[in-house]
Design an enzyme around this catalytic site. Sequence first.
Site, PDB file in Angstrom:
ATOM      1  N   GLU A   1     -25.728 -18.583  45.308  1.00 24.03           N
ATOM      2  CA  GLU A   1     -26.267 -17.943  44.483  1.00 24.03           C
ATOM      3  C   GLU A   1     -26.341 -17.951  42.902  1.00 24.03           C
ATOM      4  O   GLU A   1     -26.046 -17.204  42.230  1.00 24.03           O
ATOM      5  CB  GLU A   1     -27.078 -17.158  44.550  1.00 24.03           C
ATOM      6  CG  GLU A   1     -28.056 -16.975  45.274  1.00 24.03           C
ATOM      7  CD  GLU A   1     -28.971 -15.779  46.182  1.00 24.03           C
ATOM      8  OE1 GLU A   1     -28.402 -14.246  45.370  1.00 24.03           O
ATOM      9  OE2 GLU A   1     -30.032 -15.419  47.004  1.00 24.03           O
TER      10      GLU A   1
ATOM     11  N   GLU B   1     -31.196 -18.314  53.522  1.00 24.35           N
ATOM     12  CA  GLU B   1     -31.342 -16.649  53.876  1.00 24.35           C
ATOM     13  C   GLU B   1     -32.675 -16.425  53.207  1.00 24.35           C
ATOM     14  O   GLU B   1     -33.559 -16.369  52.829  1.00 24.35           O
ATOM     15  CB  GLU B   1     -30.463 -15.864  52.733  1.00 24.35           C
ATOM     16  CG  GLU B   1     -29.456 -15.606  52.500  1.00 24.35           C
ATOM     17  CD  GLU B   1     -29.032 -15.221  50.941  1.00 24.35           C
ATOM     18  OE1 GLU B   1     -29.208 -14.199  50.478  1.00 24.35           O
ATOM     19  OE2 GLU B   1     -27.220 -15.347  50.029  1.00 24.35           O
TER      20      GLU B   1
HETATM   21  C1  GAL Z   1     -28.374 -13.090  47.969  1.00 31.02           C
HETATM   22  C2  GAL Z   1     -27.395 -13.084  48.268  1.00 31.02           C
HETATM   23  C3  GAL Z   1     -26.860 -11.986  48.968  1.00 31.02           C
HETATM   24  C4  GAL Z   1     -27.184 -10.549  49.705  1.00 31.02           C
HETATM   25  C5  GAL Z   1     -28.919 -11.164  49.827  1.00 31.02           C
HETATM   26  C6  GAL Z   1     -29.222  -9.560  49.423  1.00 31.02           C
HETATM   27  O1  GAL Z   1     -29.180 -12.337  46.819  1.00 31.02           O
HETATM   28  O2  GAL Z   1     -27.159 -14.281  48.366  1.00 31.02           O
HETATM   29  O3  GAL Z   1     -25.708 -12.083  49.063  1.00 31.02           O
HETATM   30  O4  GAL Z   1     -26.590  -9.903  48.523  1.00 31.02           O
HETATM   31  O5  GAL Z   1     -29.006 -11.471  48.408  1.00 31.02           O
HETATM   32  O6  GAL Z   1     -30.831  -9.784  49.546  1.00 31.02           O
END
Ligand code: GAL
Length: 660
Positions: free
Chosen positions: A158, A310
Amino acid sequence: MPGHKRPTLGDATRGRILFGGDYNPEQWPEETWHEDVRLMKAAGVNSVTLGVFSWAKLEPAPGAREFGWLDTLMDLMHTADVGVVLATPTASPPPWMGHLHPDTLPVDRDGRTEWWGGRQHFSHSSATYRRYAAAITEDLAARYGDHPALTMWHINNEYCTYDWSEQAAARFRDWLRERYGDLAALNEAWGTAFWSQGYGDWAEIHTPRHAHYMKNPGQVLDFKRFTSDMLLECYTAERDIVRRATPHLPVTTNFMPLWVGQDAWRWAEEEDVVSVDLYPDPRDPLGAQHGALVQDLTRSQARGPWMLMEQAAGPVNWRGVNHPKPHGLNRLWSLQAVARGADAVCYFQWRQSRQGAEKFHSAMVSHAGEEGRTYQEIKRLGADLARISAEVTGSHSAAEIAILHDWHAWWAGDQEGRLSHEVDHPAVLRAWHRALWEAGLATDFAHPEHDLTGYKLVVVPQLYAVTDTAIDNLLAHVHAGGALVAGFLTGVADADDRVRPGGMDARLRELFGIRTLHEWWPLDADERVETDGFRGTLWSEELEQTGDATVEAAYKGAELDGLPAVLRNGRAWYVSTLPEPDAFRTLLARIAADAGARPVLDGLPPGVEAVRRGELLFLLHHGRDPVTVRLPGAHHDLLTGTTFTDEVTLGRYGVAVLRP
Ligand code: GAL
C-alpha cells in the site's frame, strides 16, 4: 526487458482461484506453523503472502541477513502445496535504519519528522532508503527465485506516503526541471504572477509546506503528481530486481481502493497483476456498492482478472467503531469480487495477532480459533471457491457503459480555493456509480484518454481538469454514435489547472448545447434545489442553452427558476446538479436505455445484484429475507449442483453461480 513476455495472474493461479492471506508466522512459535498448515489445508487455502513486514527479522542489523526462518517456512508451504506470494519488506524499515540514517525518515507538511514505531516511515526520495530496499530485494530474489513454492512477488505494501523533507524537495526540483525545462515555463504553468510568487532560481522551490494562507494550486498539483511518480519509482526499482531474477513470475503491489495518492491507471501499466485491498464497512447500507465500484475499477485497470489481495474476515480496528461481519456476509462479498473478475480472494491476515497494533483486527483464524465462526465460514468459502474455480478463472466480463475517472482531474479540482468544500470528488464518483449499480447496469471504468470504442454510453461524473486529447476523445465517441452524459464541474480547467475561457471548454459547451455558463451556484450540505422532476443536491448552475439543446429538467423556484438543470443535445447529456439517489437512478437508467445499454437481468427483486462473468451469471442477494429471482431459461448452479428451470430462491446473503 526487451522481448520479455509479461507473466499474468493466470501463471500464479493455474486454474485455481487463489485463496489465502497475509501470513505473519514470525509472530508465532514454530509449533503454531504446523497447526497453521493443518488449518490451511482444511480450509482449502492455496496461497499465502509472506514477509510483508519482516524487514527487521530478515535484516536485524545493517547488512546482516537472517533467512533461516523463512527457508523453513518456504519449504513448509511447498510441502503443503500452498503457493507463496513473497513480499519485499520495504514498507516498514527496521528501527536501526531511522536511528542511523535520519534521511530515510519522511517529514510532514509542518516539517515534523515521522519516526519509526509505526510503519511506512520511509522517505520515498531518500537514496539511503532506496539503497537498503534494493539490497534486501536482491538478496530475497537470489535466495528464493528458484524456490518451488514461489508463485508471485508482492512489492512493498500500500504505497501511500507523502514527504515534505529536504531530500524530497531536492527530488521535486529535479522532477520539475524534467517537466518544464526552464523556470519561465514553470512560472507560467503555476501562474506565479499571482501573489508575487515568481521563482528566479530553482533553489527557491520547496515542497508545498505549511503556509500562511492558500498555497499555489499549481505547486500543490505538481507535488501530488511528483509523489505518485516517486512512489512508482520505488516500486519499479524493486520490481525490476525481482523481474531480472524470475522473469516468468508475475509482480504486483496492492492498491488501496480509490486512494488519492497514486495515479493508479499509470501504476497498473507497470504491474503484471493488479491487486487491491478492500474493506467496506459491514454496517454501511451501501457497502456492497462501494465494493462493486472498487471491483469495477480494479478490473478495468487490470483489463482482465485481478487479485483481491486483502479483505477482512470480520472487523477491522481502524474505524471509530468496528463491527464484525454478520454470518454469511464475508462469503457474499468474496463471491461478489469473483463475479467482478477477481481470480484471488485473500485476506489480511491468516491468524489474528495477540500483540501489536492490529490484535483486534480480524483474521481468517480469529482469537476463537478453529471452532470460531470466522474460521468455519472461511472453510465453507474455501469449498465454494474450489467448486467454481475451473469455470471462473481467466474469464472476462464485458460492460456497455464506461465511467471515466482520472486522478489528475481529481487532484486539480481538490484545491483549497474551490467554490465548495462540500463537493468531494470520490463521493460524487460513488453517487454516479451507485445510480448505475442500483439500475442493474454493468460498468467498466476508463481513463479519459482510453479507447472508448464499443461502449454504448460513456459517463463522466466529474472531470474538472481535462486535456485536449481527452476532449477529442469524448467528441470522437459521440461523433461515432456513442452516447455521453457528464456531470457538473467537467471541462473547467486544462492540464495546468488554468480555467478554460467561458468556465467550460468551448467544444464541450457546444457538445452539450450550453451557450453560456453564467454562474456556479453551489449548495450547502443540507440544501436542496427543486427541479420540475427531482431535487438536486450539492451544486446547481446558471446555464443558458443553445437552440438545438432540449431542457430535460428545469430548476423550479428560487433564483434559477426555469433554467436548465439537465440538458440534452442529441446523444450528449449534461447534468448540472447531483439528483437525489432515486431520481438519479431513474435518470441514468433512462439515458442508458436510450443509448441501448441493457441491465444485466430484468425484473430483479430489490437487493439482488446480477453480474455476468464469461458464460456465468452470478446472482448476489444483499438482503436477509429470502427472495425469488426469475431466470431467463434453465440454469445449473455450480455452488449447489442444482439445475433451476425458471426461478431460483436465494436465502439470507445467498449466492448462485449459474451456467446456462
Ligand atoms: C491494510 C494493510 C494491512 C493491514 C490492513 C488492516 O491497509 O495493508 O497490513 O494493516 O490494512 O485493515
